[in-house]
Design an enzyme around this catalytic site. Structure first.
Site, PDB file in Angstrom:
ATOM      1  N   LYS A  78       0.867  -1.188   0.000  1.00 45.25           N
ATOM      2  CA  LYS A  78       0.000   0.000   0.000  1.00 45.25           C
ATOM      3  C   LYS A  78       0.900   1.233   0.000  1.00 45.25           C
ATOM      4  CE  LYS A  78      -3.570   2.386   2.623  1.00 45.25           C
ATOM      5  NZ  LYS A  78      -4.500   2.315   3.758  1.00 45.25           N
ATOM      6  N   LYS A 102      -2.043  -1.407  -3.961  1.00 48.47           N
ATOM      7  CA  LYS A 102      -2.940  -0.250  -3.889  1.00 48.47           C
ATOM      8  C   LYS A 102      -2.145   1.040  -3.928  1.00 48.47           C
ATOM      9  CE  LYS A 102      -5.941   1.918  -0.562  1.00 48.47           C
ATOM     10  NZ  LYS A 102      -6.359   1.956   0.799  1.00 48.47           N
TER      11      LYS A 102
END
Ligand code: PBG
Length: 332
Positions: A202, A255
């Protein structure tokens, strides 16, 4: 000028033959989008009959539990197999106490959704940022997030989701060691069937902006660079994924999606594990804004975007477009 249609090139390869009709194109198509690779994120708040628009995310709303259940069932009816739940608690404090409350919006929504649609895959986001008064993803020690104390809290949050009936918990906090700690706690409590979708790679991204409005989770000071990844790194992403898999993650996530397609490809190729990509709020908002101005064809841009994420190697795409894309695919 007259076109000389009699002119002939001596070509052994004519790639255009495979693009001549839609039937031929679909025969040689390499990537197929299907509704069953989508996960639909929902923002759940207190109250009943609440549907509150989110200014920067047209088409996305904060939903009370009853409305969230309806929306999840409608998504399932559109062919979307699962949802990812975020919570908006009625109040916040320094340690995000309500994140683990059995009566908070997410836990209530999980129970109601599993009752209304037992086959729906219910995934819960595990993080403290929506629940802390300062908007940080963990417990603070001065201005820094204390890793291990935070992990202990996250474990309680994940357990409360499992008790409510979640199929998967999805830690998005990026603290070290949280997957192992959650796995161990779940197993000790008899929740070995509950899986972990880890936000493994992330990045610290500008594209989460609209989400922070939707989830009311913007940090009150500083930023998330002490735990989310530097956008410049990819070797580090592979180390993060390797660590989370070793700690027990069942599905790993990259992400955002579009600015990290290379990361998705490498993660999928290296580990050959179920790989999810999150098409995040800012990526969605950009398409919506351009489309609202008449600058792009939204449906085409949406499908091209989701296809690109899949082509890069994602098995699962988490997207606010899940229902719209599923309906479009069904209509074809
Ligand atoms: C953290 C979390 C965030 C998103 C998902 N989980 C925001 C953040 O890290 O600040 C972003 C999702 C999106 O932008 O759509 N709980």
């Amino acid at each position: 000028m007259a076109v000389n249609t009699a002119a002939r090139l001596a070509l052994t390869r004519r790639p255009r033959r495979l693009r001549r009709t839609e039937a031929i194109r679909s025969l040689v198509r390499e990537t197929h989008l299907r509704p069953d690779c989508f996960i639909y994120p929902l923002f759940v708040c207190d109250g009943s009959s609440v549907r509150r628009d989110i200014r920067s995310m047209p088409g996305v709303q904060q939903l009370s539990v009853d409305e969230a259940v309806q929306e999840a069932v409608a998504a399932r009816d559109d062919g979307v197999p699962g949802v990812l739940l975020f919570g908006l608690p009625p109040s916040k404090d320094a340690t995000g106490t309500l994140a683990a409350d059995p009566e908070a919006p997410v836990q209530s929504a999980v129970r109601e959704m599993k009752r209304a649609a037992p086959d729906l895959v219910v995934i819960t986001d595990v993080c403290l940022c929506e629940y802390t008064s300062h908007g940080h993803c963990g417990i603070l020690d001065g201005e820094e997030i204390a890793n291990d104390v935070t992990v202990a809290h996250l474990v309680q949050v994940a357990l409360s989701h499992a008790v409510a009936g979640a199929d998967f918990v999805a830690p998005s906090d990026m603290m070290d060691g949280r997957v192992a700690a959650i796995r161990q706690a779940l197993d000790e409590r008899g929740f070995e069937r509950v899986g972990i979708v880890s936000y493994a790679a992330k990045y610290c991204s500008a594209f989460y902006g609209p989400f922070r409005e939707a989830a009311d989770s913007a940090p009150q000071f500083g930023d998330r660079r002490s735990h989310q990844m530097d956008p410049a790194n990819v070797d580090e992403a592979l180390r993060e994924v390797e660590t989370d898999l070793a700690e027990g993650a069942d599905i790993v996530m990259v992400k955002p999606a579009l600015t990290y397609l290379d990361v998705i490809t490498k993660v999928k190729q290296r580990f050959q594990q179920p790989t999810a990509a999150y098409h995040v709020s800012g990526e969605y908002a950009m398409l919506k804004a351009a489309a609202a101005n008449g600058w792009i064809d939204e449906r085409r841009a949406m499908m091209e975007t989701l296809t690109a994420i899949r082509r890069a190697g994602a098995d699962i795409i988490i997207t606010y477009y899940a229902r719209e894309a599923a309906r479009l695919l069904a209509a074809r």
